[in-house]
Design a protein around this motif. Structure first.
Motif, PDB file in Angstrom:
ATOM      1  N   VAL A   8       1.110  -0.889   0.376  1.00 46.49           N
ATOM      2  CA  VAL A   8      -0.064  -0.017   0.224  1.00 46.49           C
ATOM      3  C   VAL A   8       1.077   1.249   0.192  1.00 46.49           C
ATOM      4  N   GLU A   9       1.013   2.131  -1.022  1.00 48.50           N
ATOM      5  CA  GLU A   9       1.532   3.299  -1.234  1.00 48.50           C
ATOM      6  C   GLU A   9       0.765   4.523  -1.000  1.00 48.50           C
ATOM      7  N   ILE A  10       1.446   5.444   0.037  1.00 46.77           N
ATOM      8  CA  ILE A  10       0.883   6.386   0.626  1.00 46.77           C
ATOM      9  C   ILE A  10       0.678   7.584  -0.287  1.00 46.77           C
ATOM     10  N   GLN A  11       0.114   7.816  -0.670  1.00 46.81           N
ATOM     11  CA  GLN A  11       0.383   8.989  -2.031  1.00 46.81           C
ATOM     12  C   GLN A  11       0.442  10.831  -1.082  1.00 46.81           C
ATOM     13  N   ASN A  12      -1.092  10.745  -1.032  1.00 49.99           N
ATOM     14  CA  ASN A  12      -1.092  11.971  -0.050  1.00 49.99           C
ATOM     15  C   ASN A  12      -2.283  11.796   1.110  1.00 49.99           C
ATOM     16  N   TRP A  13      -2.941  12.494   1.185  1.00 46.32           N
ATOM     17  CA  TRP A  13      -3.945  12.635   2.998  1.00 46.32           C
ATOM     18  C   TRP A  13      -5.116  11.489   2.366  1.00 46.32           C
ATOM     19  N   ASP A  14      -5.237  11.660   1.016  1.00 43.32           N
ATOM     20  CA  ASP A  14      -6.946  11.518   0.993  1.00 43.32           C
ATOM     21  C   ASP A  14      -6.405   9.862  -0.411  1.00 43.32           C
ATOM     22  N   GLN A  15      -5.265  10.034  -1.015  1.00 45.86           N
ATOM     23  CA  GLN A  15      -5.037   8.815  -1.678  1.00 45.86           C
ATOM     24  C   GLN A  15      -4.215   7.707  -1.209  1.00 45.86           C
ATOM     25  N   VAL A  16      -4.414   6.740  -1.908  1.00 47.38           N
ATOM     26  CA  VAL A  16      -3.431   5.496  -1.405  1.00 47.38           C
ATOM     27  C   VAL A  16      -3.099   4.543  -2.741  1.00 47.38           C
ATOM     28  N   SER A  17      -2.034   4.088  -3.428  1.00 50.98           N
ATOM     29  CA  SER A  17      -2.204   2.631  -4.548  1.00 50.98           C
ATOM     30  C   SER A  17      -2.037   1.200  -3.933  1.00 50.98           C
ATOM     31  N   ILE A  18      -2.836   0.693  -4.272  1.00 54.78           N
ATOM     32  CA  ILE A  18      -2.751  -0.835  -3.920  1.00 54.78           C
ATOM     33  C   ILE A  18      -2.007  -1.899  -5.077  1.00 54.78           C
ATOM     34  N   HIS A  19      -1.233  -1.671  -4.567  1.00 54.71           N
ATOM     35  CA  HIS A  19      -0.424  -2.582  -5.844  1.00 54.71           C
ATOM     36  C   HIS A  19      -0.456  -4.125  -5.555  1.00 54.71           C
ATOM     37  N   GLN A  20      -0.688  -5.143  -6.181  1.00 53.21           N
ATOM     38  CA  GLN A  20      -1.369  -6.713  -5.824  1.00 53.21           C
ATOM     39  C   GLN A  20       0.002  -7.067  -6.369  1.00 53.21           C
ATOM     40  N   ASN A  21      -0.051  -8.062  -6.197  1.00 49.86           N
ATOM     41  CA  ASN A  21       0.673  -8.904  -6.534  1.00 49.86           C
ATOM     42  C   ASN A  21       2.100  -9.259  -6.433  1.00 49.86           C
ATOM     43  N   VAL A  22       3.182  -8.446  -5.421  1.00 47.63           N
ATOM     44  CA  VAL A  22       4.066  -7.744  -5.511  1.00 47.63           C
ATOM     45  C   VAL A  22       4.911  -8.707  -6.405  1.00 47.63           C
TER      46      VAL A  22
END
Length: 228
Positions: A8-22
């Motif tokens: 889970v990459e926190i991009q800012n206060w209100d948005q994250v990116s989910i990287h499945q199957n690393v």
């Protein structure tokens, strides 16, 4: 084998990116292949949203999610429409809802009566803030993106004697005082204001490299702007 099944990459206060199957994601990146992670965010109305990227290289059983969670408005008075920029929207929504404040968040500059940002962003003047300034929108600047600063701003904005028109007049008064000092005045005493509005006036003086200090007792405490 990766240590974690997903990232889970926190991009800012209100948005994250989910990287499945690393493992597969890392292989794609090393091969120079393009990859778009799943995005999850809160929009300006407090609605949780997620996008599932249709990437054939990555297996995923995620589906698009949208849960409506509108801001609750008070039944009295006209609500003030604000556009936060670089401010924790989730915290703003939480404070508005828990305190039943007559404030609406918008994501369209044309609909906004007021833009609120932090000192850090205001100094760099991104395109949206420049557009707001050029169009004559009022821009309020918080020193920090902190819960205390946000709460104080919202409390003052939602107060009966601290509406947006009142704040605009106080800001204009401080700007006019600065012009008077540049024209030769040694100091100018402003009208009494709340603590939050006084902070805005102090900030205007600081940005213009002028001295300022507060005098008097509440509720008649006021700012004096002077030469350094």
């Amino acid at each position: 084998i990766p240590t974690f099944p997903l990232v889970v990459e926190i991009q800012n206060w209100d948005q994250v990116s989910i990287h499945q199957n690393v493992g597969k994601v890392v292989d794609m990146i090393l091969r120079g292949q393009s990859y778009l992670p799943e995005k999850r965010w809160l929009d300006t109305n407090g609605t949780f949203k997620a996008t599932d990227v249709d990437n054939p290289e990555i297996e995923s059983n995620q589906t698009n999610v949208e849960v409506n969670r509108p801001i609750t408005n008070t039944s009295y008075g006209k609500s003030t429409k604000i556009l936060p920029f670089g401010i924790n929207r989730g915290k703003i929504i939480q404070l508005i809802e828990s305190n039943q404040m007559p404030i609406d968040l918008v994501d369209d500059l044309d609909r906004a009566e007021l833009v609120v940002t932090t000192k850090q962003f205001f100094r760099t003047m991104p395109k949206l803030l420049k557009k707001a300034e050029d169009s004559g929108k009022s821009i309020l600047v918080l020193k920090r993106n902190s819960t205390v600063q946000i709460r104080e701003f919202l409390n003052d904005l939602s107060g009966q004697n601290s509406n947006i028109q009142h704040i605009e007049v106080a800001i204009q008064e401080a700007s006019l005082a600065a012009e008077q000092i540049e024209a030769g005045e040694d100091r100018v005493v402003l009208n009494p204001q709340t603590s939050y509005v006084r902070k805005l006036q102090h900030q205007i003086a600081e940005d213009l490299r002028l001295a300022s200090f507060s005098v008097g007792k509440e509720p008649k405490r006021r700012v004096t702007i002077a030469r350094k």
